[in-house]
Design a protein around this motif. Structure first.
Motif, PDB file in Angstrom:
ATOM      1  N   PRO A 151       0.821  -1.210   0.000  1.00  0.00           N
ATOM      2  CA  PRO A 151       0.000   0.000   0.000  1.00  0.00           C
ATOM      3  C   PRO A 151       0.855   1.260   0.000  1.00  0.00           C
TER       4      PRO A 151
ATOM      5  N   ASN B  49       0.844   2.289  -4.975  1.00  0.00           N
ATOM      6  CA  ASN B  49      -0.114   1.208  -4.712  1.00  0.00           C
ATOM      7  C   ASN B  49       0.061   0.064  -5.710  1.00  0.00           C
TER       8      ASN B  49
ATOM      9  N   THR C 251      -2.170   8.816  -3.620  1.00  0.00           N
ATOM     10  CA  THR C 251      -2.230   7.561  -4.360  1.00  0.00           C
ATOM     11  C   THR C 251      -3.236   7.600  -5.507  1.00  0.00           C
TER      12      THR C 251
END
Length: 316
Positions: free
Chosen positions: A39, A73, A130
């Motif tokens: 992540p 990500n 992200t």
């Protein structure tokens, strides 16, 4: 009072970045490692040698000495000496790390040397970055941005090697500087960077973004922002939405609510103080805007997400 500087500093501040410099990789011969999804962001720099980077759903990328890459990500990916080498899980290799180093094959002056670092963000605001990043950003050593990135990677490698007092703090700051330089490089090569990344370009839209971030409590009018950008109102509104993805005043509301979420979670301001700091004349007006954007009242959000200010990652 909330602190405001510029869009880039503000956004990264809200992300509350936490850096973990992973073991460096030294490898010779035929090798391939498969990495699980991670992540947020991973940054790597090839100090010596060359290898392939293969991300599922993308063309393989050949990395050379001095190249730097950033994964946003990422799905599962592979680092390998050749494309026909069968990969093994990276976790097993990483478990063998000694003194911050994973070694594959015999030691050699010609081995590959790869430095990796992970940057994790506060989940409440991680999407600020992200959602704007592709799965892979590559900066070549020959790129104008490549030299400063290479120098930063070299500094990071040196810092890891000496293990001096204060090393983790220096490593953390170097990794965050790397992140900013990677974002600059990405924005420079993207025709229309979105969101606050548009502020990295020296243009009218960037000037308007910087103005809003510098005085977020101001009751901005479209004409004022257009004047700052040296455009007509219609041209500015169209260009801003084209670059950033939303109209100017909607962006301002979304940014105010990002600040509000962070302040409520940290319990750093009362709701009335927060309403004033984000440009609302009353708690009710602020609460209405907050509920529209976030989906709950400020009080509900604070009660659900409040964290002690001394918790990890929230003291910076």
């Amino acid at each position: 009072m909330l602190g405001f500087r510029d869009p880039v500093a503000d956004a990264i501040g809200l992300l509350r970045p936490r850096t973990v410099i992973g073991p460096s990789l030294r490898a010779t011969g035929d090798w391939a490692l498969r990495f699980a999804p991670f992540p947020h962001v991973r940054i790597g720099g090839l100090v010596r040698g060359a290898c392939w980077l293969v991300i599922e759903g993308h063309e393989p990328v050949f990395l050379r000495e001095g190249d730097t890459f950033m994964l946003g990500n990422p799905p599962p990916y592979v680092l390998a000496s050749t494309l026909d080498t069968g990969p093994r899980p990276a976790e097993s290799a990483w478990a063998s790390a000694e003194d911050g180093l994973v070694r594959i094959g015999p030691e050699s002056e010609q081995d590959l040397y790869l430095c990796l670092g992970d940057i994790a963000f506060d989940d409440r605001n991680a999407a600020l970055l992200t959602d704007l990043l592709p799965a892979l950003v590559t900066v070549r050593a020959t790129d104008p941005h490549g030299k400063p990135l290479g120098q930063l990677v070299d500094l990071l490698v040196t810092e890891i090697g000496v293990r001096a007092p204060g090393g983790p703090l220096v490593e953390n700051h170097l990794a965050q500087i790397l992140l900013v330089h990677m974002l600059r490089a990405h924005a420079a090569e993207t025709d229309r960077p979105t969101g606050w990344l548009s502020a990295l370009n020296e243009d009218g839209i960037g000037a308007a973004l910087r103005a809003m971030h510098a005085d977020v409590a101001r009751s901005w009018k479209l004409k004022e922002l257009a004047d700052i950008s040296h455009m007509s109102r219609s041209a500015f509104a169209a260009s801003f939405k084209n670059h950033v993805g939303v109209p100017p005043l909607e962006y301002l509301i979304q940014w105010r609510m990002s600040l509000a979420r962070d302040a409520l979670a940290r319990d750093s301001l009362s709701i009335s103080e927060l309403a004033q700091a984000t440009g609302y004349l009353s708690e009710s007006a602020f609460s209405t805007a907050f509920r529209r954007v976030v989906g709950s009242s400020p009080t509900q959000f604070r009660n659900q997400t409040r964290q002690p200010q001394h918790s990890a990652g929230n003291d910076d």
